[in-house]
Design a protein around this motif. Structure first.
Motif, mmCIF file in Angstrom:
data_model
loop_
_atom_site.group_PDB
_atom_site.id
_atom_site.type_symbol
_atom_site.label_atom_id
_atom_site.label_comp_id
_atom_site.label_asym_id
_atom_site.label_seq_id
_atom_site.Cartn_x
_atom_site.Cartn_y
_atom_site.Cartn_z
ATOM 1 N N GLY A 223 -5.708 2.041 6.168
ATOM 2 C CA GLY A 223 -4.562 2.832 5.749
ATOM 3 C C GLY A 223 -3.494 2.870 6.815
ATOM 4 O O GLY A 223 -3.513 2.097 7.778
ATOM 5 N N LYS A 224 -2.567 3.805 6.645
ATOM 6 C CA LYS A 224 -1.415 3.856 7.532
ATOM 7 C C LYS A 224 -1.582 5.018 8.510
ATOM 8 O O LYS A 224 -1.365 6.185 8.165
ATOM 9 N N ASP A 377 -1.996 9.059 1.386
ATOM 10 C CA ASP A 377 -3.437 9.024 1.608
ATOM 11 C C ASP A 377 -3.769 9.461 3.028
ATOM 12 O O ASP A 377 -3.022 9.177 3.974
ATOM 13 N N ARG A 378 -4.899 10.121 3.166
ATOM 14 C CA ARG A 378 -5.314 10.573 4.497
ATOM 15 C C ARG A 378 -5.651 9.379 5.383
ATOM 16 O O ARG A 378 -6.414 8.495 4.993
ATOM 17 N N PRO A 379 -5.096 9.351 6.584
ATOM 18 C CA PRO A 379 -5.234 8.162 7.431
ATOM 19 C C PRO A 379 -6.566 8.104 8.174
ATOM 20 O O PRO A 379 -7.234 9.128 8.366
ATOM 21 N N THR A 399 -3.122 18.643 9.175
ATOM 22 C CA THR A 399 -3.367 17.280 8.704
ATOM 23 C C THR A 399 -4.867 16.991 8.740
ATOM 24 O O THR A 399 -5.599 17.545 9.558
ATOM 25 N N VAL A 400 -5.297 16.104 7.853
ATOM 26 C CA VAL A 400 -6.694 15.669 7.813
ATOM 27 C C VAL A 400 -6.706 14.158 8.011
ATOM 28 O O VAL A 400 -6.031 13.420 7.294
ATOM 29 N N GLY A 422 -13.764 7.576 8.282
ATOM 30 C CA GLY A 422 -12.531 7.945 7.618
ATOM 31 C C GLY A 422 -12.704 9.142 6.714
ATOM 32 O O GLY A 422 -13.735 9.828 6.725
ATOM 33 N N VAL A 423 -11.674 9.380 5.908
ATOM 34 C CA VAL A 423 -11.695 10.482 4.955
ATOM 35 C C VAL A 423 -10.826 10.075 3.764
ATOM 36 O O VAL A 423 -9.754 9.499 3.935
#
Length: 477
Positions: A223-224, A377-379, A399-400, A422-423
């Motif tokens: 992800g970002k 999306d959660r990074p 933030t998560v 990750g999450v």
């Protein structure tokens, strides 16, 4: 209805799996000495072939910095093995668990047991580290292991298969081929646990295939991952550290800072200092041995497309040269690139970059970075730079993400006493150190009843004794 014919590769894969599976159900779990021996052999496999692994990985990439292979792969794997070996007796011991007062005298324990057969689907970007670090956890937990390397690094994959076969029997750990039929069938095997590292798109397919067998999965995706530069940050320091995090392995790192959120008034200064840091670290010559190539022509072309799209949408592109420069392209080295004035509609802000491109977005209000991050999306990782503790804690609270490094990049990944995972869309589950051991063990709860307690009072026929016991239980609850 006739079943589709299976290829020889699929048949061999299933035969190998079922042999391991049967052993996990019939043989006793490996002892501490046996597990330590397996870890020692894995250490020897890495140490004895260090230069061979470096050469194979470099050949697969076109060029991979040997220093980066050493510090980001070899040393991390050896560190994982040493930590596991030193901690294994403690990890394997039954864990004391408190017992509720109403069940006294009695005791509870958690008993770690091997799950069985662990499958590992490995990525190409750090093929040694992201293949063998999960294997360390699996072996420490007493499991048997099957590894499917990436087809994008065929030389490394062939070497790993050779080396593991020389150190381990096929009853302990095997490395499969990378043929298409094997790759497609691997995730569909009924593993006791499956670990996948790679893209979110493929991760969904792996989870779907594993779900048909109710196989639990650990997914380390991507992800970002944002880098937030707070107003209190030292701009030069943040620029240097983000530049390093972005350009390690030419940005082909799942936890690389994907983009930077910078106070609007500091964007130009920050961009200039990032470019200066990039040139100081890696120069402007494509022959620089410290700078790694892009893994394939397809990935190179994708990066070119991201830059072209950003430029067409009004971004300012800062590069030492054009990515089409033959001197760079012939070596598949992509020039370090800064994209100033990135906006959400650009493709570069909509997909994981996985290359040496750093988009910079400016913000005006302190709350804008958190709001932007929480819309997406959660990074897998988040990076925060600054000296204002209250501002830092506000970001951490609101933030998560999979993990965080404060005032630097990447280094949370290397912590043996912290989980890595990750999450949401960036992954599920975690490993590293004791976390990996626990993930790949069944922590079986065991209740030991004492002959002196009164649990028999719960048995029928019910009468006055049950009323007295119920009164006691309510008092203790």
């Amino acid at each position: 209805m006739d079943q589709p014919l299976k290829s020889p590769g699929q048949n061999a894969l299933e035969d190998a799996f079922h042999r391991l599976f049967e052993l996990t159900r019939t043989a006793p779990p490996p002892t501490l000495a046996e597990r330590l021996d397996r870890l020692a052999r894995l250490r020897a496999a890495v140490s004895d072939n260090e230069s061979r692994f470096e050469q194979a990985i470099s050949a697969d990439f076109g060029h991979r910095s040997t220093v980066e292979t050493t510090i980001a792969e070899t040393m991390l794997v050896l560190g994982e093995i040493k930590h596991a070996a030193n901690s294994l007796a403690k990890w394997m011991a039954p864990k004391r668990v408190a017992t509720s007062l109403q069940f006294f005298p009695a005791k509870n324990r958690l008993m770690p047991q091997p799950l069985g057969v662990v499958g590992i689907i490995a990525p190409w970007n750090y093929p040694l580290q992201l293949t063998l670090a999960p294997a360390v956890a699996a072996l420490a937990a007493g499991n048997r292991v099957m590894i499917k390397p990436s087809e994008l690094v065929p030389r490394f994959s062939a070497l790993l298969q050779e080396v593991i076969a020389s150190k381990f029997s096929a009853d302990e750990m095997i490395v499969t081929g990378i043929e298409d039929d094997v790759s497609k069938a691997f995730a569909s095997l009924p593993f006791d646990h499956l670990i996948f590292t790679g893209s979110t798109r493929v991760g969904r397919l792996v989870a779907e295939a594993a779900g048909r067998n109710l196989t639990p999965v650990t997914l380390e995706l991507g992800g970002k991952s944002p880098a937030i530069v707070d107003r209190s940050a030292d701009i030069a320091e943040a620029a240097e550290r983000i530049a390093y995090g972005k350009l390690l392995n030419a940005g082909q790192t799942c936890i690389a800072p994907d983009y930077a959120l910078v106070p609007e008034a500091s964007v130009q200064e920050f961009a200039g200092k990032v470019q200066a840091s990039m040139q100081r670290m890696f120069g402007t010559d494509p022959d620089n041995k410290d700078y790694t190539s892009i893994v394939s022509d397809r990935h190179y072309a994708r990066l070119e497309g991201l830059v072209a799209d950003a430029a067409a949408r009004g971004a300012r592109i800062m590069q030492v040269t054009s990515p089409g420069d033959p001197a760079w392209k012939s070596k598949r080295k992509f020039p370090p690139t800064i994209v100033v004035g990135a906006t959400p509609e650009m493709a570069i802000m909509q997909e994981e970059i996985f290359g040496p491109l750093l988009p910079i977005m400016g913000y005006r209000e302190a709350g804008e970075p958190v709001a932007y991050i929480n819309k997406h999306d959660r990074p897998l990782a988040l990076y925060w730079f600054g000296k204002d503790d209250a501002a830092r804690d506000e970001v951490l609270d609101r933030t998560v993400s999979g993990g965080v490094t404060v005032n630097d990049c990447l280094f949370h990944f290397a912590q043996m006493y912290q989980p890595m995972g990750g999450v949401g869309a960036s992954g599920t589950g975690a490993y590293h150190g004791a976390w990996g051991f626990d993930t790949l063990s069944k922590l079986k709860p065991v209740f030991y009843r004492s002959k002196f307690n009164r649990l028999a009072d719960l048995y029928p026929p019910y009468g006055g004794k049950i009323a007295r016991l119920e009164k006691l239980l309510r008092f203790m609850s």
